[in-house]
Design a protein around this motif. Structure first.
Motif, PDB file in Angstrom:
ATOM      1  N   ASP A 260      43.338  36.910  46.356  1.00  0.00           N
ATOM      2  CA  ASP A 260      42.313  37.942  46.484  1.00  0.00           C
ATOM      3  C   ASP A 260      41.812  38.274  45.080  1.00  0.00           C
ATOM      4  OD1 ASP A 260      40.724  40.126  46.911  1.00  0.00           O
ATOM      5  OD2 ASP A 260      42.244  41.334  47.937  1.00  0.00           O
ATOM      6  N   THR A 261      40.717  37.655  44.697  1.00  0.00           N
ATOM      7  CA  THR A 261      40.220  37.822  43.329  1.00  0.00           C
ATOM      8  C   THR A 261      39.721  39.239  43.047  1.00  0.00           C
ATOM      9  OG1 THR A 261      38.010  37.041  43.953  1.00  0.00           O
ATOM     10  CG2 THR A 261      39.576  35.384  43.141  1.00  0.00           C
ATOM     11  N   THR A 262      39.419  40.018  44.084  1.00  0.00           N
ATOM     12  CA  THR A 262      38.910  41.374  43.844  1.00  0.00           C
ATOM     13  C   THR A 262      39.973  42.289  43.229  1.00  0.00           C
ATOM     14  OG1 THR A 262      39.477  42.195  46.061  1.00  0.00           O
ATOM     15  CG2 THR A 262      37.308  41.167  45.778  1.00  0.00           C
ATOM     16  N   LYS A 263      41.233  41.847  43.233  1.00  0.00           N
ATOM     17  CA  LYS A 263      42.314  42.653  42.652  1.00  0.00           C
ATOM     18  C   LYS A 263      42.732  42.156  41.273  1.00  0.00           C
ATOM     19  CE  LYS A 263      44.185  43.950  47.186  1.00  0.00           C
ATOM     20  NZ  LYS A 263      45.358  43.908  48.093  1.00  0.00           N
ATOM     21  N   LEU A 264      41.998  41.174  40.741  1.00  0.00           N
ATOM     22  CA  LEU A 264      42.392  40.585  39.461  1.00  0.00           C
ATOM     23  C   LEU A 264      42.295  41.575  38.299  1.00  0.00           C
ATOM     24  CD1 LEU A 264      40.804  37.023  39.710  1.00  0.00           C
ATOM     25  CD2 LEU A 264      43.246  37.571  39.615  1.00  0.00           C
ATOM     26  N   ALA A 265      41.238  42.358  38.253  1.00  0.00           N
ATOM     27  CA  ALA A 265      41.056  43.287  37.134  1.00  0.00           C
ATOM     28  C   ALA A 265      42.202  44.286  37.063  1.00  0.00           C
ATOM     29  CB  ALA A 265      39.718  44.010  37.264  1.00  0.00           C
TER      30      ALA A 265
END
Length: 385
Positions: A260-265
């Motif tokens: 889930d790239t939206t949680k990378l930051a």
């Protein structure tokens, strides 16, 4: 036993992503995670969808073993692996931590064998003794070829075949000092796959700035797995960065990656704070500058389509919308947009006159201008009529 396979599915190849932030990442000089930080990082990595966590080196201390056992007790939806040297004592310590898998690292290159005052016959004997014994206690036994990319091919091939014969479930090809290039990785992985069906993993280091490229190429070449770390944290120049690889896989239709790239930051910010390693402005994917734009041509295009000068949207990695910076290289479109957000509409002539003042001021200050400075320029210009 579930073993990862880099095989095509209906929607593309499914790579197996191993995160080693809590093991190789913490080996970065001066980095020490507290127990609480380790638990939080492990939880976030599991939430984001990483397949496997290499969570520590049990033989290092009783405190390390306790931390690993505590993480194992969380029953996270992810495979947990302990790291060990080619020593039964190390493997016994790993066994006490109750992880599903163990990774056993072997010196393979002539240089590393010489440093340890060993020869390859010792490696063979250790493989034959340790792997079958470890398989009695772990669902997955991975073995690693240290310094594989500086090992003569025939010797590395022999190691792969010996590891297969001993029952290893996966073989790590370690670019220990980061000298590999994408073309060399493509060649090496292809050659090794032709001699053994055992799953291969590539472990990249970033000494020449090619770790993520090498990890991606290894997957393209057919590696079943790659190991990464958050922000690329690791020894010397670090490892392949999880966030960089995840987005590269997202943008490539060849792969189906569940991260889930939206949680990378959020993940990267957490690891940065825990490690005491600030994220550099130009760090790919998560750096401050990645979504900042000043060039007039770029800003004008971005106002029409945010993908014109960005490969992906900030929201896709959990970042705020892109920022148009006003400075020496700005154009009238960005300037008019800025003042529009302040409730001020500029004509073309007004924008042109203010832009000349902005560029002069940015030249003098050797930087972009702040919102307050831009407000002052407008106020002064308005007073002059």
């Amino acid at each position: 036993m579930i073993l990862e396979k880099n095989t095509p599915s209906g929607n593309g190849i499914r790579p197996w992503i191993i995160d080693t932030t809590l093991r190789d990442g913490e080996q970065a000089p001066g980095v020490v995670f507290t127990a609480g930080e380790k638990y939080r990082i492990a939880q976030l990595l599991a939430e984001i969808g990483v397949n496997e966590l290499e969570i520590g080196y049990p033989a290092i201390s009783s405190e390390e073993r306790e931390n690993i056992r505590t993480i194992a007790a969380l029953h996270l939806p992810v495979r947990l692996t302990s790291w060990a040297r080619a020593s039964w004592d190390d493997i016994e310590h790993a066994r006490s931590c109750e992880t599903e898998a163990v990774h056993i690292s072997f010196p393979v290159s002539p240089l590393y064998l010489q440093l340890m005052q060993k020869d390859y016959l010792w490696v063979q004997r250790q493989l034959q003794e340790l792997v079958p014994k470890a398989k009695k206690y772990f669902n997955i036994v991975s073995v690693g070829a240290q310094d594989a990319t500086r090992t003569p091919y025939e010797l590395l091939k022999t190691f792969v075949l010996d590891a297969e014969a001993c029952g290893a479930d996966r073989i790590r090809i370690a670019d220990t000092v980061g000298i590999a290039t994408p073309i060399s990785v493509l060649d090496l992985v292809g050659r090794l796959q032709s001699v053994s069906p055992t799953a291969l993993e590539f472990h990249a280091h970033n000494d020449l700035g090619m770790a993520t490229a090498n990890a991606f190429t290894a997957l393209e070449a057919g590696c079943s797995a790659v190991s990464v770390s958050v922000t690329g944290l690791g020894e010397r120049a670090g490892n392949a960065a999880l966030e960089e690889l995840a987005v590269a896989l997202l943008l490539n239709n060849q792969f189906q990656c569940k991260i889930d790239t939206t949680k990378l930051a959020m993940l990267c910010k957490t690891v940065s704070k825990a490690s005491g390693r600030p994220i550099q402005d130009q760090k790919p994917v998560i750096g401050k500058s990645v979504f900042q734009h000043e060039s007039g041509i770029h800003c004008a295009a971005l106002l029409k389509n945010p993908l014109s000068y960005q490969p992906f949207l900030p929201s896709e990695v959990g970042r705020k919308p892109h920022e148009l910076v006003i400075g020496k290289h700005s154009g009238s479109a960005a300037l008019k947009h800025f003042y529009h957000t302040r409730g001020i509409s500029l004509t073309r002539d007004e924008a042109s006159r203010i832009l000349s003042l902005v560029r002069r001021s940015a030249d003098e200050k050797k930087r972009a201008l702040t919102a307050h400075e831009l407000d002052e320029i407008y106020a002064i210009r308005s007073q002059k009529g």
